[in-house]
Design an enzyme around this catalytic site. Structure first.
Site, PDB file in Angstrom:
ATOM      1  N   TYR A 184       0.809  -1.218   0.000  1.00 34.67           N
ATOM      2  CA  TYR A 184       0.000   0.000   0.000  1.00 34.67           C
ATOM      3  C   TYR A 184       0.846   1.273   0.000  1.00 34.67           C
ATOM      4  O   TYR A 184       0.316   2.364   0.143  1.00 34.67           O
ATOM      5  CB  TYR A 184      -0.933   0.013   1.212  1.00 34.67           C
ATOM      6  CG  TYR A 184      -2.017  -1.038   1.168  1.00 34.67           C
ATOM      7  CD1 TYR A 184      -2.998  -1.005   0.176  1.00 34.67           C
ATOM      8  CD2 TYR A 184      -2.071  -2.059   2.103  1.00 34.67           C
ATOM      9  CE1 TYR A 184      -4.003  -1.961   0.124  1.00 34.67           C
ATOM     10  CE2 TYR A 184      -3.078  -3.022   2.069  1.00 34.67           C
ATOM     11  CZ  TYR A 184      -4.037  -2.966   1.080  1.00 34.67           C
ATOM     12  OH  TYR A 184      -5.045  -3.911   1.030  1.00 34.67           O
TER      13      TYR A 184
ATOM     14  N   TYR B 260     -11.557  -0.500  -0.460  1.00 40.78           N
ATOM     15  CA  TYR B 260     -11.578  -0.136   0.955  1.00 40.78           C
ATOM     16  C   TYR B 260     -10.219   0.370   1.406  1.00 40.78           C
ATOM     17  O   TYR B 260     -10.095   0.994   2.468  1.00 40.78           O
ATOM     18  CB  TYR B 260     -12.024  -1.333   1.809  1.00 40.78           C
ATOM     19  CG  TYR B 260     -10.902  -2.189   2.367  1.00 40.78           C
ATOM     20  CD1 TYR B 260     -10.492  -2.046   3.695  1.00 40.78           C
ATOM     21  CD2 TYR B 260     -10.253  -3.147   1.595  1.00 40.78           C
ATOM     22  CE1 TYR B 260      -9.472  -2.817   4.221  1.00 40.78           C
ATOM     23  CE2 TYR B 260      -9.242  -3.921   2.112  1.00 40.78           C
ATOM     24  CZ  TYR B 260      -8.842  -3.762   3.429  1.00 40.78           C
ATOM     25  OH  TYR B 260      -7.823  -4.526   3.946  1.00 40.78           O
ATOM     26  N   ARG B 261      -9.207   0.187   0.580  1.00 39.20           N
ATOM     27  CA  ARG B 261      -7.835   0.527   0.950  1.00 39.20           C
ATOM     28  C   ARG B 261      -7.002   0.446  -0.322  1.00 39.20           C
ATOM     29  O   ARG B 261      -7.270  -0.391  -1.187  1.00 39.20           O
ATOM     30  CB  ARG B 261      -7.348  -0.508   1.970  1.00 39.20           C
ATOM     31  CG  ARG B 261      -6.144  -0.173   2.816  1.00 39.20           C
ATOM     32  CD  ARG B 261      -5.985  -1.290   3.824  1.00 39.20           C
ATOM     33  NE  ARG B 261      -4.804  -1.153   4.655  1.00 39.20           N
ATOM     34  CZ  ARG B 261      -4.306  -2.135   5.397  1.00 39.20           C
ATOM     35  NH1 ARG B 261      -4.894  -3.322   5.399  1.00 39.20           N
ATOM     36  NH2 ARG B 261      -3.244  -1.946   6.145  1.00 39.20           N
TER      37      ARG B 261
ATOM     38  N   ASP C  47      -2.350 -11.267   8.643  1.00 40.29           N
ATOM     39  CA  ASP C  47      -1.584 -12.412   8.134  1.00 40.29           C
ATOM     40  C   ASP C  47      -0.116 -12.362   8.544  1.00 40.29           C
ATOM     41  O   ASP C  47       0.513 -13.396   8.736  1.00 40.29           O
ATOM     42  CB  ASP C  47      -1.691 -12.458   6.608  1.00 40.29           C
ATOM     43  CG  ASP C  47      -3.118 -12.648   6.148  1.00 40.29           C
ATOM     44  OD1 ASP C  47      -3.641 -13.760   6.261  1.00 40.29           O
ATOM     45  OD2 ASP C  47      -3.722 -11.660   5.688  1.00 40.29           O
TER      46      ASP C  47
ATOM     47  N   HIS D 194       4.735  -6.222  -4.483  1.00 46.87           N
ATOM     48  CA  HIS D 194       3.324  -6.443  -4.795  1.00 46.87           C
ATOM     49  C   HIS D 194       2.502  -5.195  -4.542  1.00 46.87           C
ATOM     50  O   HIS D 194       2.892  -4.290  -3.803  1.00 46.87           O
ATOM     51  CB  HIS D 194       2.764  -7.613  -3.988  1.00 46.87           C
ATOM     52  CG  HIS D 194       2.627  -7.349  -2.521  1.00 46.87           C
ATOM     53  ND1 HIS D 194       1.427  -7.046  -1.932  1.00 46.87           N
ATOM     54  CD2 HIS D 194       3.534  -7.329  -1.519  1.00 46.87           C
ATOM     55  CE1 HIS D 194       1.596  -6.868  -0.635  1.00 46.87           C
ATOM     56  NE2 HIS D 194       2.876  -7.029  -0.354  1.00 46.87           N
TER      57      HIS D 194
END
Length: 604
Positions: free
Chosen positions: A149, A533-534, A209, A452
């Site tokens: 992110y 949502y993000r 996670d 990623h």
């Protein structure tokens, strides 16, 4: 660029030596993960800068140097560091606080000019007041491990990063009787878990996670975990916040002074105060810096993890429709995951080249062939769940779940005892009972120099909606040449569909395709009513503007709050697509057309 991997790095620091280090119980696993990642890397540890160090926009070198010296006199020379050294991406447990380790554009584009290390709420206030005086854009981070992110990168190149974690990492309070805690930004899931174990308290945390992230940071970005209390922000209770003008605020019952000047004893017991509840405006925003945050914890309880495999891709919608009533009626114990079989391949830690030698995405047939050699065999979707309660109630719950899924042909039920000790199901046992781990790092070995991006839309828990998103995401991945790794976190009324776009950060062309894919997916899903949502900080403008009902009413309200609380526009300009008046409409916003990212840093 290519080069030999750097294997002569010092061992990852243990938690006893560094606040964000690795627990002793995971030291061998961390070393193995790190060896695999560096063994699959062609990028050098660092490279010389190709340009002068970034400065904040509109600030000259002389003014910057003088203001930095002023701040050093206030909080200590060693606590204000200019970012003029070569950039190192490191890895998850040694991630940078100067830039995004998983850079999807050039590494030197989104970098800070300096890093500041406050040691208390009072020092955060000093930094914020300094930023107002000099109109410095500042970007607070907790740990900087928000990988996928944007990590620790400032949205405005040359912004000053405030690293809250390095000197503010105390578990301020851990109340076993109340099953609650108060933490500072640098407290990781690992650290909170280990502190609970050290005190012998029968309590669970709610971890995602991976366990190396900030408990506080993940909650204010509205991350999720997998215990019955896995909605992290919903289970917070009370915050201490430095506002953009340097003033201090406490939310909830913390706004009421306690007896004899102490903290209010109900601060971590009741979420509300009197009047409007404002906690939410400090999540996914740039309206304040959260320096302390309370959380509710769970009591230890019996639990049983399991997985169910399904043979056919075409049963996807029916699987979702079967989960929905089980979740709405509270039969499912937590937020379960539905993962595609390709996830079973990459979480083994093996490289893609082990299964596929072509340059493009793995075909469905290739995935089937590779899956035949795995413990769960050739299947399509895997449902990972956990039930809680005494043994009799768990048995009743599982009977209901098995009966519900019996209408889907070829399903198979698996317990941890049915799979090898290194299978992913054993990792779910730990995460779903509040034990933070490292296992999810294994999929980063899929490609050389793997990084990623997360694509994370929300849909109703309906098979047809899940199928609609899945088809959009599948088509996009096929068009731009990426393997699709879908994970669905499925609640009773909504689904987090999380696609993990893995790319080689040494490959400029592949990075550009990853950006193009995200831009298109955000646009195409929003057209169908599926919003994110993000998202990564480079896509936050685009995502914010997809919530456009009534002529961008939501964004306009957020901008009004921003201008009221932060008139100088110093606190994290652009975070979550919210720009202050000083920068708004001056070319900083990025939209669907910004694939080459040339507009990332316009001249003021």
């Amino acid at each position: 660029m290519s080069g030999k991997p750097d294997m002569d790095l010092l061992p990852t620091p243990p938690m006893g030596e560094r606040y964000n280090g690795v627990p002793e119980r995971l030291s061998k696993e961390a070393a193995a993960v790190r060896t695999r990642l560096y063994g699959n890397r062609t990028l050098p540890k660092s490279k010389p800068r190709s340009r002068p160090a970034r400065l904040p926009p509109g600030v000259s070198e002389d003014v910057f140097a003088a203001s930095i010296e002023e701040l050093r006199r206030s909080i200590g020379t060693e606590n204000v560091v200019v970012n003029d050294q070569p950039l190192q991406d490191g890895w998850y447990l040694e991630s940078p606080n100067t830039h995004d380790a998983f850079h999807v554009i050039e590494q030197e584009e989104l970098v800070c000019s300096a890093v500041v290390y406050p040691g208390s709420t009072e020092e955060v206030q000093i930094v914020v007041k300094w930023a107002n005086k000099h109109l410095m854009p500042i970007y607070p981070i907790s740990i900087g491990r928000n990988v996928g992110y944007g990590g620790a990168a400032p949205r405005i190149p040359g912004g000053v990063v405030i690293d809250l974690g390095q000197r503010m990492h105390s578990v301020v309070n851990l109340d076993g009787e109340n099953a609650s805690c108060i933490v500072e930004p640098g407290v990781t899931y690992f650290a909170l878990y280990e502190e609970i174990q050290k005190r012998g308290l029968p309590l669970w945390i709610h971890c995602p996670d991976l366990g190396g992230g900030s408990v506080l940071g993940n909650a204010i970005d509205r991350g999720v975990g997998y215990t019955p209390a896995g909605d992290h922000f919903a289970n917070h209770c009370g915050m201490e916040i430095v506002l953009p003008n340097g003033e201090l605020l406490r939310t909830g019952m913390g706004a009421l002074p306690g007896k004899d000047g102490r903290d209010n004893s109900t601060w971590q017991s009741f979420q509300n105060a009197y009047g409007p509840k404002i906690d939410g405006i400090f999540s996914q925003s740039n309206f304040g810096i959260v320096t302390k945050m309370g959380f509710w914890l769970l009591h230890d309880m019996p639990h049983q993890s399991y997985c169910i495999t399904f043979e056919r891709d075409k049963d996807f919608a029916q699987i979702v429709d079967t989960i929905k009533p089980l979740a709405q009626k509270g039969i499912l114990g937590n937020i379960p995951q539905l993962r595609h079989i390709i996830q079973e391949l990459n979480v083994t830690g093996q490289r893609k080249s082990t299964f596929h030698t072509g340059s493009g995405p793995m075909t469905r047939e290739k995935i089937r062939q590779a899956a035949k050699g795995l413990p769960l065999g050739d299947c399509s979707w895997i449902f990972y769940g956990t039930q809680y309660g005494d043994s009799a109630s768990i048995e009743r719950q599982l009977d209901i779940i098995k009966k519900a899924f019996s209408s889907i042909p070829g399903n198979r039920f698996w317990l941890p005892k049915d799979v090898p000790e290194d299978h992913y199901l054993h990792s779910r046992v730990q995460v779903c009972s509040g034990v933070p781990i490292l296992r999810e790092l294994d999929w980063l070995n899929w490609l050389p120099n793997a990084a990623h991006l997360f694509f994370s839309p929300i849909a109703p828990t309906r098979g047809k909606d899940a199928q609609a998103i899945h088809e959009i995401v599948t088509a996009g991945h096929k068009k731009y040449g990426f393997d699709l790794f879908p994970t669905l976190c499925i609640a009773g009324r909504e689904i987090h569909y999380i696609a993990n776009v893995i790319f080689d950060r040494a490959d400029a062309e592949q990075k550009k395709r990853a950006v193009a894919l995200l831009r298109e997916l955000i646009h195409d899903c929003a057209k169908e009513g599926f919003g994110q949502y993000r998202t990564h900080l480079l896509f936050q403008d685009q995502v914010a503007r997809t919530y456009s009902w009534n002529d961008q009413a939501l964004l306009r309200v957020n901008e009004s709050i921003k201008d009221a609380l932060d008139p100088n526009g110093i606190l994290a300009p652009g975070r979550c697509g919210i720009w202050p008046k000083r920068f708004r409409g001056k070319g900083w916003e990025l939209g669907v057309e910004d694939v080459d990212m040339k507009a990332i840093a316009p001249k003021l």
